[in-house]
Design an enzyme around this catalytic site. Structure first.
Site, PDB file in Angstrom:
ATOM      1  CB  CYS A  31      15.427  -6.124  -6.501  1.00  7.43           C
ATOM      2  SG  CYS A  31      16.850  -5.535  -7.457  1.00  7.43           S
ATOM      3  CE1 TYR A  76      -4.406   2.050  -3.970  1.00 10.89           C
ATOM      4  CE2 TYR A  76      -3.632   1.063  -1.874  1.00 10.89           C
ATOM      5  CZ  TYR A  76      -4.323   1.092  -3.177  1.00 10.89           C
ATOM      6  OH  TYR A  76      -4.988  -0.095  -3.826  1.00 10.89           O
ATOM      7  NE  ARG A 130      -4.018   0.255   1.526  1.00  7.90           N
ATOM      8  CZ  ARG A 130      -4.060   1.020   2.663  1.00  7.90           C
ATOM      9  NH1 ARG A 130      -3.198   1.447   3.221  1.00  7.90           N
ATOM     10  NH2 ARG A 130      -4.723   2.235   2.183  1.00  7.90           N
TER      11      ARG A 130
END
Ligand code: LLP
Length: 432
Positions: free
Chosen positions: A362, A335, A331
């Site tokens: 990575c 966002y 998340r």
């Protein structure tokens, strides 16, 4: 003291969730680890149910939006609380069916359902299917006719409401891939079409304006808009829409400064609006559905990590690297979502630093968060990221071929595995 009510500190100075020592959980099950507090889930379900009873005379059903977090055990708990379910794919539906969920309480969603999904939903006899577009309506009509059934359906409507939240999780505005538009007349034409159809029963309308919404007004407005549409259908087509689904999206506290409206207040206000609007418009009060996801599972969960490297870049920042990252906690990269973090084995200590918690993928953007206040963290410490019970496990991936973490439920001091940690063989199980 902490962002979620179910977190505390025990006599060892360790963070607890639902009374269980998180450092012990990390030792017992390994990290990264998703931990869900069963009582927190149950309590949230009960709040939704009792608010509907109190403010809307029990004439409604709260359906847990399983996209937020699901697995067999979660379905069993939610079912045990008498909730309905919002399933958005054949996979979510299959999980619920396998958990023994009462299918009559399931609403089946999706903005682009495949024939396989529609057929499965019809075969298992879900309570209703929330139809998103005309092509789906036509396909469902055909499938229902072939199978000699008449499923209950709702229409997903874009009420034209702009909820104040992140652009990616807004859904009620006209420029959205979800549902039929009201403004253009598309929704009205679709209703006419459905009423004529012998093989489906249009029993309700649905809207969902977005997610992580803190204000009540957009919900009230959505209610009014939908009821006006129900009145128009009654007046112009002589057809009564019996159910109204007002979606989910209730905001939760990720940080101490967040101040979401308690759900009870939402239900009180929205019920008032529904009741008064119905009497103004001369229509029967509909049966109400709501679809909370995040507000049920997010505060119930935390994610535990073990600290590996600590990298101090003078004048720039300190990176604390953990043994998970965007694969289990997507998340932030998606966002820029903010979370509270705690060094679980130093939970009584002051947060003296501001750090960037980095994942092990990575990818430079693979962060759990930046500028996060934290106790001094060293290699081997356990970090708990709070209120992660929604949209983390369910959006996790195997990026970099990382194994998905286990999910453990705690309940009054006991813990049990609900989802096993993936093994290396799981990683290659579909490879040929
Ligand atoms: N009903 C419908 C039709 C939905 O689309 C959603 C969420 C819900 C209910 C539940 O909303 P909630 O109560 O959980 O806010 N991945 C994003 C959230 C996407 C929400 C999608 N739809 C995130 O991590 O913030």
């Amino acid at each position: 003291m902490f962002v979620s009510e179910n977190l505390g500190v025990n006599e060892k100075g360790n963070l607890t969730i639902g009374g269980t020592d998180t450092v012990e959980l990390a030792g017992q099950y390994g990290t990264p680890l998703y931990v869900m507090d069963e009582q927190a889930v149950r309590k949230a379900c009960r709040r939704f149910k009792s608010s509907i009873d109190k403010y809307y005379d029990g004439k409604g059903l709260a359906c847990y939006a399983s996209k937020a977090f699901t697995c067999l055990e979660m379905c069993r708990i939610v079912a045990d609380e008498g909730m309905g379910l919002d399933a958005v794919s054949i996979g979510e539906l299959y999980t619920a069916v396998k958990a023994g969920f009462d299918v009559t309480k399931i609403g089946f969603h999706g903005n682009n359902k495949t024939d396989e999904e529609l057929e499965y939903a019809v075969d298992v006899k879900v309570g209703h299917i929330i139809v998103d577009n005309i092509s789906e309506l036509l396909r469902l009509e055909r499938i229902a006719e072939e199978k000699g059934v008449r499923p209950d359906i709702m229409f997903r409507i874009k009420p034209g409401i702009d909820a104040h939240t992140h652009d990616f999780i807004k859904t009620g505005q006209i420029d959205s891939k979800f549902g039929f538009a009201l403004e253009t007349g598309e929704a009205f034409e679709a209703v006419k079409r459905a009423i004529e159809c012998k093989n489906v029963n249009l029993m309700g309308l649905h809207c969902h304006i977005g997610s992580q919404i803190f204000d009540i007004e957009p919900f009230e407005e959505a209610g009014r808009v939908m009821l006006k549409f129900i009145a128009k259908i009654k007046n112009e087509l002589g057809y009564e829409i019996k159910g109204l689904n007002l979606g989910g999206g209730f905001g939760i506290k990720y940080l101490n400064e967040h101040d979401p409206v308690p759900f009870e207040t939402y239900m009180e206000k929205v019920s008032e609006v529904v009741k008064s609007t119905c009497s103004e418009l001369g229509i029967t009060q509909p049966y109400i559905f709501i679809e909370p996801g995040r507000s049920i599972s997010a505060p119930a969960g935390i994610t535990l990590y073990t600290v590996g490297a600590r990298k101090e870049i003078p004048e720039i920042r300190t990176y604390i690297s953990v043994d998970g990252g965007m694969a289990d906690s997507p998340r932030y990269i998606l966002y820029k979502s903010e979370y509270e973090a705690i060094v679980a084995n130093k939970a009584t200590e002051e947060r003296t630093e501001r750090v960037t918690i980095a994942g092990k993928c990575c990818e430079s953007g693979d962060l759990i968060g930046e500028n996060m206040p934290l106790q001094h963290a060293e290699s081997g410490d356990i970090i708990a990221v709070c209120a992660t019970g929604a949209y983390n496990y369910s959006m996790s991936s195997n990026y970099n071929r990382l194994q998905k973490p286990a999910v453990v439920f705690v309940n009054n001091g006991e813990s049990r595995i609900a989802v096993k940690r993936e093994t290396l063989d799981d990683i290659i199980r579909n490879d040929i």
